[in-house]
Structures are given as C-alpha cells and as structure tokens.
Motif scaffolding. Structure first.
Motif, mmCIF file in Angstrom:
data_model
loop_
_atom_site.group_PDB
_atom_site.id
_atom_site.type_symbol
_atom_site.label_atom_id
_atom_site.label_comp_id
_atom_site.label_asym_id
_atom_site.label_seq_id
_atom_site.Cartn_x
_atom_site.Cartn_y
_atom_site.Cartn_z
ATOM 1 N N VAL A 200 0.815 -1.211 0.000
ATOM 2 C CA VAL A 200 0.000 0.000 0.000
ATOM 3 C C VAL A 200 0.852 1.267 0.000
ATOM 4 C CG1 VAL A 200 -1.606 1.383 1.391
ATOM 5 C CG2 VAL A 200 -2.081 -1.030 0.956
ATOM 6 N N PRO A 201 1.908 1.366 0.829
ATOM 7 C CA PRO A 201 2.713 2.601 0.799
ATOM 8 C C PRO A 201 3.300 2.905 -0.576
ATOM 9 C CG PRO A 201 3.196 1.359 2.778
ATOM 10 C CD PRO A 201 2.352 0.469 1.916
ATOM 11 N N ASP A 202 3.655 1.866 -1.333
ATOM 12 C CA ASP A 202 4.195 2.091 -2.675
ATOM 13 C C ASP A 202 3.111 2.621 -3.614
ATOM 14 O OD1 ASP A 202 6.668 1.228 -1.840
ATOM 15 O OD2 ASP A 202 6.433 -0.806 -2.629
ATOM 16 N N LYS A 203 1.902 2.084 -3.473
ATOM 17 C CA LYS A 203 0.794 2.583 -4.288
ATOM 18 C C LYS A 203 0.486 4.038 -3.943
ATOM 19 C CE LYS A 203 -1.400 -1.943 -4.828
ATOM 20 N NZ LYS A 203 -2.633 -2.750 -4.708
ATOM 21 N N VAL A 204 0.554 4.357 -2.665
ATOM 22 C CA VAL A 204 0.305 5.736 -2.239
ATOM 23 C C VAL A 204 1.388 6.659 -2.772
ATOM 24 C CG1 VAL A 204 0.160 7.283 -0.257
ATOM 25 C CG2 VAL A 204 -1.020 5.079 -0.212
ATOM 26 N N ARG A 205 2.641 6.208 -2.734
ATOM 27 C CA ARG A 205 3.723 7.042 -3.273
ATOM 28 C C ARG A 205 3.502 7.337 -4.749
ATOM 29 N NH1 ARG A 205 6.986 4.715 0.840
ATOM 30 N NH2 ARG A 205 7.246 2.741 -0.271
ATOM 31 N N ALA A 206 2.940 6.364 -5.464
ATOM 32 C CA ALA A 206 2.623 6.598 -6.874
ATOM 33 C C ALA A 206 1.568 7.688 -7.013
ATOM 34 C CB ALA A 206 2.152 5.300 -7.529
ATOM 35 N N LEU A 207 0.581 7.664 -6.101
ATOM 36 C CA LEU A 207 -0.432 8.720 -6.117
ATOM 37 C C LEU A 207 0.177 10.068 -5.758
ATOM 38 C CD1 LEU A 207 -3.750 7.389 -4.495
ATOM 39 C CD2 LEU A 207 -3.429 8.305 -6.787
ATOM 40 N N LEU A 208 1.016 10.097 -4.737
ATOM 41 C CA LEU A 208 1.659 11.345 -4.335
ATOM 42 C C LEU A 208 2.519 11.900 -5.456
ATOM 43 C CD1 LEU A 208 2.677 10.458 -0.664
ATOM 44 C CD2 LEU A 208 1.082 12.262 -1.357
ATOM 45 N N GLY A 209 3.024 11.007 -6.299
ATOM 46 C CA GLY A 209 3.826 11.457 -7.434
ATOM 47 C C GLY A 209 3.045 12.300 -8.418
ATOM 48 N N HIS A 210 1.693 12.178 -8.365
ATOM 49 C CA HIS A 210 0.852 13.035 -9.213
ATOM 50 C C HIS A 210 0.856 14.479 -8.726
ATOM 51 C CE1 HIS A 210 -0.776 10.012 -11.848
ATOM 52 N NE2 HIS A 210 -1.313 9.310 -10.851
ATOM 53 N N GLY A 211 1.181 14.691 -7.430
ATOM 54 C CA GLY A 211 1.258 16.054 -6.927
ATOM 55 C C GLY A 211 0.427 16.423 -5.725
ATOM 56 N N PRO A 212 -0.496 15.552 -5.220
ATOM 57 C CA PRO A 212 -1.262 15.929 -4.026
ATOM 58 C C PRO A 212 -0.361 16.170 -2.822
ATOM 59 C CG PRO A 212 -2.232 14.001 -5.090
ATOM 60 C CD PRO A 212 -0.909 14.234 -5.741
ATOM 61 N N ALA A 213 -0.816 17.037 -1.925
ATOM 62 C CA ALA A 213 -0.088 17.275 -0.680
ATOM 63 C C ALA A 213 -0.407 16.210 0.353
ATOM 64 C CB ALA A 213 -0.441 18.650 -0.126
ATOM 65 N N LEU A 214 -1.562 15.551 0.205
ATOM 66 C CA LEU A 214 -2.030 14.608 1.210
ATOM 67 C C LEU A 214 -2.850 13.518 0.533
ATOM 68 C CD1 LEU A 214 -2.319 14.129 4.355
ATOM 69 C CD2 LEU A 214 -4.477 15.400 4.186
ATOM 70 N N VAL A 215 -2.533 12.258 0.853
ATOM 71 C CA VAL A 215 -3.335 11.117 0.415
ATOM 72 C C VAL A 215 -3.828 10.401 1.664
ATOM 73 C CG1 VAL A 215 -3.355 8.878 -0.740
ATOM 74 C CG2 VAL A 215 -2.161 10.802 -1.791
ATOM 75 N N ILE A 216 -5.137 10.189 1.744
ATOM 76 C CA ILE A 216 -5.751 9.518 2.884
ATOM 77 C C ILE A 216 -6.295 8.178 2.422
ATOM 78 C CG2 ILE A 216 -7.523 9.651 4.671
ATOM 79 C CD1 ILE A 216 -7.499 12.725 4.238
ATOM 80 N N VAL A 217 -5.908 7.108 3.114
ATOM 81 C CA VAL A 217 -6.394 5.771 2.798
ATOM 82 C C VAL A 217 -7.282 5.309 3.950
ATOM 83 C CG1 VAL A 217 -5.781 3.390 2.250
ATOM 84 C CG2 VAL A 217 -4.288 5.259 1.505
ATOM 85 N N THR A 218 -8.556 5.023 3.643
ATOM 86 C CA THR A 218 -9.483 4.549 4.672
ATOM 87 C C THR A 218 -9.621 3.040 4.580
ATOM 88 O OG1 THR A 218 -11.355 5.005 3.201
ATOM 89 C CG2 THR A 218 -10.765 6.710 4.788
ATOM 90 N N ARG A 219 -9.793 2.418 5.761
ATOM 91 C CA ARG A 219 -9.875 0.959 5.826
ATOM 92 C C ARG A 219 -11.075 0.530 6.669
ATOM 93 N NH1 ARG A 219 -5.063 2.504 7.324
ATOM 94 N NH2 ARG A 219 -5.342 1.697 9.443
ATOM 95 N N GLY A 220 -12.176 1.236 6.523
ATOM 96 C CA GLY A 220 -13.390 0.871 7.239
ATOM 97 C C GLY A 220 -13.185 0.896 8.739
ATOM 98 N N GLY A 221 -13.505 -0.218 9.389
ATOM 99 C CA GLY A 221 -13.408 -0.314 10.834
ATOM 100 C C GLY A 221 -11.996 -0.298 11.367
ATOM 101 N N GLU A 222 -11.000 -0.360 10.479
ATOM 102 C CA GLU A 222 -9.605 -0.345 10.914
ATOM 103 C C GLU A 222 -9.020 1.061 10.938
ATOM 104 O OE1 GLU A 222 -7.233 -3.099 8.755
ATOM 105 O OE2 GLU A 222 -8.680 -4.732 8.923
ATOM 106 N N GLY A 223 -9.824 2.061 10.595
ATOM 107 C CA GLY A 223 -9.349 3.438 10.684
ATOM 108 C C GLY A 223 -8.829 3.977 9.366
ATOM 109 N N ALA A 224 -7.973 4.976 9.452
ATOM 110 C CA ALA A 224 -7.464 5.654 8.261
ATOM 111 C C ALA A 224 -6.004 6.042 8.464
ATOM 112 C CB ALA A 224 -8.298 6.905 7.965
ATOM 113 N N THR A 225 -5.264 6.048 7.363
ATOM 114 C CA THR A 225 -3.869 6.488 7.381
ATOM 115 C C THR A 225 -3.680 7.576 6.338
ATOM 116 O OG1 THR A 225 -3.041 4.325 8.087
ATOM 117 C CG2 THR A 225 -1.455 5.806 7.079
ATOM 118 N N ALA A 226 -3.050 8.656 6.765
ATOM 119 C CA ALA A 226 -2.735 9.756 5.844
ATOM 120 C C ALA A 226 -1.246 9.739 5.537
ATOM 121 C CB ALA A 226 -3.131 11.091 6.454
#
Length: 308
Positions: A200-226
């Motif tokens: 997942v962190p590698d996939k997020v880094r690919a998204l961040l490479g597009h230019g967003p300042a913040l990527v938030i990944v939600t996992r339902g009942g397990e919470g969220a990681t920004a």
C-alpha cells in the motif's frame, strides 16, 4: 465556501412491507450531496454544484440542501428524471443498484456550468459523477477552469460497474488527480488504480507522485492512514460505534476532514503544502468522529455540530 461538485440522488432504502414483504422508502443522498449536507450541519460554509431534476424527487433534494444550510446558487435545474439508487443491506454493509439513464445529474453539460465566484475557496469532487458520462467530462472541465488557486479534494470512490471504458476513465481521473491537493481513497480504490501486487505505501507514493499534498487511505473499521508528500504517515483508529449501516460513512468522514482543516485555517493550496502531523491527526480524528455518528443510525444522516 467549499463547493461540492457531483451527484445528488435518491437512495431507496429497504423497509418492511405489508404482509411480511419488503419495500423501499426514498431518502435524499449521493456521495457528493452527503458531504455537502454534512458540511452544512457542521456549520462550514458549503455549496452544491450539480444537476437536479424538477420532478418531485428533485424538489426533495433541493429542499434538503436549503434546510441544511447548503448554498444552492450553483445548482442546475433540468426537466429530466432524478437518479435512483436502490440499496441492499447485508450485515450493515450497503450495495447499490442505480437507475441513472438520461438523468438530470448525469446529463449536466459544460455549457450549463455556472460561474464560480471568489466566494468559493475550495472544490470537492468524487463519486459516480466522475465515472458516468457525459457529466464526468463536465466535472473535469470544471476543475480545469476553476481549480487554479483553490484547494481541491477528490474522493474517486471507484465503482467498477460504472466504468464503461477503463482507459478513458483512468486518463480523465489521472488528469484530475494531478490537480488535487487532497486525495482520499479506500483499499478497494487503490487496488483498482494500481492492480499490481505492491505494498500500500508504494501505491500511495505513486499517487503522491501526481502532486497531491495529502493522500488519505481509509480501511473501514480499521481506521485511516494519511500520507504526506514528504513520506510522513499518520494513522488514526476508527471510533467504536454500534453500526446500523454504512450508508454515507465515507462521505461524512470527508466532510469532517474538510471541516477540521477549515477550522484550523489550513484549507488552502499553500497551507496544505505545509501540513504538520498534528494538524493531520486532528483532521482525521474529527473525520472518524463524525463518521461514527453516521454509521450508528440508518441512512446517510450526518451529525449536527451540536451533537458532537
């Protein structure tokens, strides 16, 4: 004002019918509509840009926006039917069957887009309106025209069943993500965007490479990681709640994040580039807090500020 641009529809929620059968009751909804309503209830200046029908369901949608303090100056009214989403609940989890052909929301065209004035300081996009054409192209045009200088949040909330042309959808969504400051995705969204078996962190880094300042990944009942652009990770747990259903939970979470960033004076392009871990923690925590209220009651029924 945060301008929420996307679908407004009617959720047909299951109810007991006569003689032991089942039926459906209409409730106002739609991912972007739900976020706008939640912002209004939280006391955050918010508006809605969408196509709304002049039929009886459309009147329900318009009345609900007004009753919840959402500005309707950017609503485009049309003599077309309202989108209907029939909801099936299994163990509190919602699945949907949509009736959306030739609807007021789906047929919104670039020529109908209203002017976006200086009172709009942030834009929020997402939901099925980014997948269903022709309105998907209309919202992409809106972002291209009005996104410069405004904070932009996108929650693609990908529903593969709505994607008729995957390559076309990926191209349009990719262009929009490159203009976003905040991107919120679920585990499922990440898997669709990056089907390769990578962490997942590698996939997020690919998204961040597009230019967003913040990527938030939600996992339902397990919470969220920004994930911040510098690689910093911030995780918050989901708040415990007795779940009635999950309708509108993610939409309300998004509203809570936007409300917190607004309260902190951080919902601008420049400020989002300098986010601290504490600011992000506060935003995610408030998002989890308002989402917990929503899942504890039926339908997309976000809390008012006085309930928190």
């Amino acid at each position: 004002m945060i301008l929420c641009a996307g679908e407004a529809l009617i959720d047909m929620l299951p109810i007991p019918g006569p003689s032991g059968g089942s039926g459906f009751a209409p409730h106002v909804g739609g991912a972007i509509f739900n976020t706008a309503i939640a912002l209004g209830r939280l006391g955050v200046p918010a508006g809605m840009l969408t196509g709304i029908s002049t039929d009886s369901f459309g009147k329900l949608l318009s009345a609900a926006l007004t009753a919840n303090g959402v500005d309707t100056a950017h609503v485009v009214h049309a003599d077309r039917p309202t989108t209907l989403a029939f909801v099936e609940l299994n163990g509190g989890q919602a699945s949907y069957m949509f009736y959306d052909e030739n609807s007021a929301g789906r047929m919104l065209s670039p020529q109908e887009l209203p002017q976006v004035g200086d009172d709009v300081t942030a834009l929020y996009f997402g939901g099925i309106s980014l997948a269903c054409e022709p309105c998907a192209d209309t919202y992409a045009d809106l972002l291209a025209q009005a996104g410069a200088g405004r904070a932009v949040m996108i929650d693609p909330n990908i529903r593969p069943g709505f994607v008729r042309d995957a390559n076309r959808f990926r191209t349009r969504l990719g262009a929009m993500l490159r203009q976003a400051d905040i991107v919120k995705v679920s585990d499922e969204d990440l898997t669709w965007l990056h089907p390769d078996p990578m962490p997942v962190p590698d996939k997020v880094r690919a998204l961040l490479g597009h230019g967003p300042a913040l990527v938030i990944v939600t996992r339902g009942g397990e919470g969220a990681t920004a994930y911040l652009a510098d690689g910093t990770e911030v995780t918050v747990p989901a708040l415990r709640a007795e779940v009635v259903d999950t309708v509108g939970a993610g939409d309300t979470f998004n509203a809570g994040v936007l409300a917190s960033l607004t309260e902190q004076g951080l919902l601008s392009k420049d400020a989002l580039r300098g986010l601290t871990t504490q600011a992000v923690t506060d935003a995610l925590t408030f998002g989890a807090r308002v989402a917990a209220v929503t899942v504890s009651r039926a339908g997309a029924n976000p809390p008012w500020a006085r309930e928190l």
